[in-house]
Design an enzyme around this catalytic site. Structure first.
Site, short mmCIF file in Angstrom:
data_model
loop_
_atom_site.label_atom_id
_atom_site.label_comp_id
_atom_site.label_asym_id
_atom_site.label_seq_id
_atom_site.Cartn_x
_atom_site.Cartn_y
_atom_site.Cartn_z
N ASN A 78 0.77 -0.97 0.10
CA ASN A 78 0.00 0.16 0.06
C ASN A 78 0.67 1.21 -0.04
OD1 ASN A 78 -1.88 2.02 0.35
ND2 ASN A 78 -2.29 1.47 2.46
N HIS A 129 -9.51 1.52 5.13
CA HIS A 129 -8.31 1.70 5.75
C HIS A 129 -8.46 2.69 6.86
CE1 HIS A 129 -4.26 2.63 6.67
NE2 HIS A 129 -3.95 1.65 6.02
N GLU A 180 -5.43 -4.57 11.08
CA GLU A 180 -4.31 -3.52 11.14
C GLU A 180 -4.67 -2.58 12.68
OE1 GLU A 180 -2.42 -2.51 7.26
OE2 GLU A 180 -4.18 -1.19 7.40
P1 PGA Z 1 2.72 0.26 7.82
O1 PGA Z 1 1.24 0.74 7.15
O2 PGA Z 1 3.15 -0.83 7.31
O3 PGA Z 1 3.55 1.42 7.37
O4 PGA Z 1 2.70 0.25 9.32
C1 PGA Z 1 0.45 -0.50 7.06
C2 PGA Z 1 -0.87 0.30 6.42
O5 PGA Z 1 -1.15 1.18 6.75
O6 PGA Z 1 -1.60 -0.60 5.68
#
Ligand code: PGA
Length: 233
Positions: A9, A99, A155
Site C-alpha cells: 500500500n 483503511h 491492522e
Molecule cells: P505500515 O502501514 O506498514 O507503514 O505500518 C500499514 C498500513 O497502513 O496498511
C-alpha cells in the site's frame, strides 16, 4: 504450504517516475512469478494505467496484480473527485476498503465500507477490508456475497507506521475470530511489517498474508519481505 498474499500500500507517496522506477528495480530482483501466492501493488490511482502498461510490456501481469487504495461508495453521478467501481474495474483486481486512515481523515464508516464491499464483489473485484478492531468486523457478513472473494486485513491502530507491530499471538487469535465471523474470508495482518518480522506473521496458522505500508516504498525492502515470506533466493 499455504498460498500467501502480500499487498503493498503506497498511500499518498511517489511520483510517476518513482513508481515506474520501483517496478523496474523489483523486476531486476525477482526471478519470476511467485509460485505460491500473489503480490499486489496499490499505487495512487493515477498511476494504475502506466504501471499496468509497463507490466504488460514485460509480460508481468502473472507476477503482480494491481489494487486500488479506495473506491467510491457511489456508483456514478454528481460526486466530484470520486472514482467508482466501473472506473477501476479495467485496471485492478483488488481494492483496499475502509483503511483506518480513510476512517480517520475522510469519515469512512462501517456503512460506507459495506457499500464499497458490495460494489467490489458485484464487479468481481476482491475487496481488502481493513479493520482495526473486532467491532468493525461484525457488520461485514451482511455486506458480503457468499462465494465471492473477500480479504480482511487486521491492522491495529497502535501498529500502523509506528514500528511497533501487534503481538503475533494476539494477531493469530484475532485472525481466527475474523474467520469464524466471516466464513471464507482470507485474513491479512498489517502494521509495521518489516523484512525482520514478515516471516513470523506470514507463518501464523490463521494469517493468509500481509498488508505492507512503509516498508513497501523501497523496492529493495519490499524484495526482502518477499524473500522472507516466500523463501526466495
Ligand atoms: P505500515 O502501514 O506498514 O507503514 O505500518 C500499514 C498500513 O497502513 O496498511
Amino acid at each position: 504450504m499455504k498460498p500467501i498474499l502480500v499487498v503493498a500500500n503506497w498511500k499518498l507517496n511517489k511520483t510517476l517516475a518513482e513508481s515506474l522506477g520501483w517496478l523496474e528495480r523489483l523486476r531486476g530482483l525477482l526471478p519470476g512469478p511467485l509460485d505460491r501466492g500473489e503480490m499486489v501493488i496499490c499505487p495512487p490511482a493515477s498511476y494504475l494505467a502506466p504501471l499496468k502498461e509497463l507490466m504488460a510490456q514485460y509480460s508481468w501481469e502473472a507476477a503482480i496484480a494491481l489494487g486500488a487504495q479506495d473506491v467510491s461508495q457511489f456508483f456514478e453521478g454528481e460526486y466530484t473527485g470520486e472514482i467508482g467501481v466501473r472506473q477501476l474495474a479495467d485496471w485492478v483486481k483488488y481494492v483496499i476498503v475502509g483503511h483506518s486512515e480513510r476512517r480517520r481523515f475522510f469519515g469512512e464508516t462501517n456503512e460506507s465500507v459495506n457499500k464499497k464491499v458490495r460494489w467490489c464483489q458485484e464487479y468481481d473485484l476482491t475487496p481488502i477490508v481493513c479493520v482495526s478492531d473486532f467491532s468493525q468486523v461484525v457488520s461485514l457478513p451482511s455486506a458480503t456475497t457468499p462465494g465471492k472473494p473477500l480479504v480482511v486485513a487486521y491492522e491495529p491502530l497502535s501498529a500502523i507506521g509506528t514500528g511497533r507491530p501487534e503481538d503475533p499471538q494476539v494477531t493469530e487469535e484475532i485472525a481466527r475470530k475474523v474467520k469464524a465471523q466471516v466464513p471464507g474470508a482470507r485474513v491479512l495482518y498489517g502494521g509495521s511489517i518489516s523484512p525482520a518480522n514478515a516471516a513470523v506473521f506470514a507463518a501464523l496458522p490463521s494469517v493468509d498474508g500481509l498488508l505492507v505500508g512503509g516498508a513497501s516504498l523501497v523496492a529493495e525492502d519490499f524484495w526482502e519481505i518477499l524473500q522472507a515470506v516466500y523463501a526466495l533466493r
